[in-house]
Design a protein around this motif. Structure first.
Motif, mmCIF file in Angstrom:
data_model
loop_
_atom_site.group_PDB
_atom_site.id
_atom_site.type_symbol
_atom_site.label_atom_id
_atom_site.label_comp_id
_atom_site.label_asym_id
_atom_site.label_seq_id
_atom_site.Cartn_x
_atom_site.Cartn_y
_atom_site.Cartn_z
ATOM 1 N N GLY A 47 74.202 50.998 39.250
ATOM 2 C CA GLY A 47 75.434 51.747 39.465
ATOM 3 C C GLY A 47 75.873 51.737 40.914
ATOM 4 N N ALA A 48 74.913 51.827 41.832
ATOM 5 C CA ALA A 48 75.243 51.812 43.255
ATOM 6 C C ALA A 48 75.774 50.452 43.688
ATOM 7 N N ILE A 49 75.210 49.390 43.133
ATOM 8 C CA ILE A 49 75.704 48.044 43.454
ATOM 9 C C ILE A 49 77.144 47.883 42.956
ATOM 10 N N LEU A 50 77.398 48.378 41.744
ATOM 11 C CA LEU A 50 78.762 48.308 41.222
ATOM 12 C C LEU A 50 79.730 49.125 42.079
ATOM 13 N N SER A 51 79.289 50.291 42.525
ATOM 14 C CA SER A 51 80.131 51.141 43.366
ATOM 15 C C SER A 51 80.391 50.496 44.717
ATOM 16 N N ALA A 52 79.355 49.908 45.304
ATOM 17 C CA ALA A 52 79.529 49.266 46.607
ATOM 18 C C ALA A 52 80.398 48.017 46.487
ATOM 19 N N GLY A 53 80.264 47.301 45.382
ATOM 20 C CA GLY A 53 81.024 46.068 45.210
ATOM 21 C C GLY A 53 82.481 46.287 44.853
ATOM 22 N N ALA A 54 82.794 47.428 44.241
ATOM 23 C CA ALA A 54 84.176 47.683 43.845
ATOM 24 C C ALA A 54 85.088 47.868 45.055
ATOM 25 N N GLN A 55 84.585 48.473 46.099
ATOM 26 C CA GLN A 55 85.301 48.683 47.355
ATOM 27 C C GLN A 55 86.696 49.268 47.143
ATOM 28 N N HIS A 56 86.765 50.363 46.391
ATOM 29 C CA HIS A 56 88.048 51.051 46.228
ATOM 30 C C HIS A 56 88.509 51.604 47.569
ATOM 31 N N THR A 57 87.575 52.205 48.276
ATOM 32 C CA THR A 57 87.852 52.685 49.634
ATOM 33 C C THR A 57 86.658 52.326 50.505
ATOM 34 N N THR A 58 86.831 52.459 51.792
ATOM 35 C CA THR A 58 85.719 52.190 52.701
ATOM 36 C C THR A 58 84.600 53.200 52.479
ATOM 37 N N LEU A 59 84.969 54.440 52.228
ATOM 38 C CA LEU A 59 83.966 55.479 51.985
ATOM 39 C C LEU A 59 83.133 55.166 50.747
ATOM 40 N N SER A 60 83.765 54.711 49.673
ATOM 41 C CA SER A 60 83.006 54.390 48.459
ATOM 42 C C SER A 60 82.074 53.211 48.682
ATOM 43 N N ALA A 61 82.500 52.248 49.487
ATOM 44 C CA ALA A 61 81.636 51.108 49.796
ATOM 45 C C ALA A 61 80.431 51.546 50.618
ATOM 46 N N VAL A 62 80.665 52.391 51.620
ATOM 47 C CA VAL A 62 79.568 52.868 52.468
ATOM 48 C C VAL A 62 78.600 53.722 51.659
ATOM 49 N N LEU A 63 79.138 54.637 50.850
ATOM 50 C CA LEU A 63 78.266 55.462 50.019
ATOM 51 C C LEU A 63 77.517 54.628 48.980
ATOM 52 N N GLY A 64 78.150 53.579 48.464
ATOM 53 C CA GLY A 64 77.474 52.684 47.525
ATOM 54 C C GLY A 64 76.314 51.953 48.169
ATOM 55 N N VAL A 65 76.518 51.456 49.376
ATOM 56 C CA VAL A 65 75.436 50.762 50.093
ATOM 57 C C VAL A 65 74.312 51.742 50.406
ATOM 58 N N LEU A 66 74.661 52.953 50.834
ATOM 59 C CA LEU A 66 73.646 53.968 51.109
ATOM 60 C C LEU A 66 72.860 54.307 49.842
ATOM 61 N N ALA A 67 73.557 54.401 48.716
ATOM 62 C CA ALA A 67 72.886 54.683 47.447
ATOM 63 C C ALA A 67 71.952 53.547 47.048
ATOM 64 N N VAL A 68 72.357 52.305 47.298
ATOM 65 C CA VAL A 68 71.480 51.161 47.002
ATOM 66 C C VAL A 68 70.211 51.245 47.832
ATOM 67 N N VAL A 69 70.359 51.525 49.116
ATOM 68 C CA VAL A 69 69.193 51.597 50.005
ATOM 69 C C VAL A 69 68.261 52.730 49.574
ATOM 70 N N LEU A 70 68.788 53.914 49.344
ATOM 71 C CA LEU A 70 67.943 55.054 48.991
ATOM 72 C C LEU A 70 67.280 54.873 47.624
ATOM 73 N N ALA A 71 68.006 54.343 46.651
ATOM 74 C CA ALA A 71 67.410 54.124 45.327
ATOM 75 C C ALA A 71 66.343 53.043 45.382
ATOM 76 N N THR A 72 66.545 52.021 46.223
ATOM 77 C CA THR A 72 65.532 50.972 46.371
ATOM 78 C C THR A 72 64.267 51.537 47.002
ATOM 79 N N ILE A 73 64.426 52.367 48.018
ATOM 80 C CA ILE A 73 63.255 53.014 48.631
ATOM 81 C C ILE A 73 62.530 53.869 47.600
ATOM 82 N N ASN A 74 63.277 54.565 46.768
ATOM 83 C CA ASN A 74 62.684 55.410 45.728
ATOM 84 C C ASN A 74 61.898 54.570 44.721
#
Length: 102
Positions: A47-74
């Motif tokens: 879901g985070a990859i899809l959110s980061a890749g959609a790039q609706h806004t810059t904020l959604s892309a940044v939050l998507g990348v952050l979610a990918v990093v945190l979920a991967t660490i988890n």
């Protein structure tokens, strides 16, 4: 604005519910639940990859990348902890002579 308030309410209720559920889990069930949470975190990564890749806004892309990093660490941390806990159940080989076939 109404949708934001509804989403925020669901988010806060999910936090309280999750906290209550997790604190009631006995220690003997932590390893199986860790495996289950790793699977859920894998879905979160998708879901985070899809959110980061959609790039609706810059904020959604940044939050998507952050979610990918945190979920991967988890996920990685969960697998390391699960592996370490499972190692405790294997028989110890210290002090045993090596068996050689003659």
């Amino acid at each position: 604005m109404e949708a934001f308030v509804a989403a925020l309410t669901v988010f806060v209720l999910a936090i309280f519910l999750g906290f209550e559920v997790i604190t009631k889990v006995p220690p003997t069930l932590h390893t199986p639940l860790m495996s289950g949470s790793n699977a859920i975190s894998g879905i979160t990564i998708i879901g985070a990859i899809l959110s980061a890749g959609a790039q609706h806004t810059t904020l959604s892309a940044v939050l998507g990348v952050l979610a990918v990093v945190l979920a991967t660490i988890n996920v990685v941390g969960g697998f390391l902890v699960t592996d370490r806990m499972l190692q405790m159940f294997k028989p110890s080989r210290r002090g045993l002579p090596d068996r050689q076939v003659k």
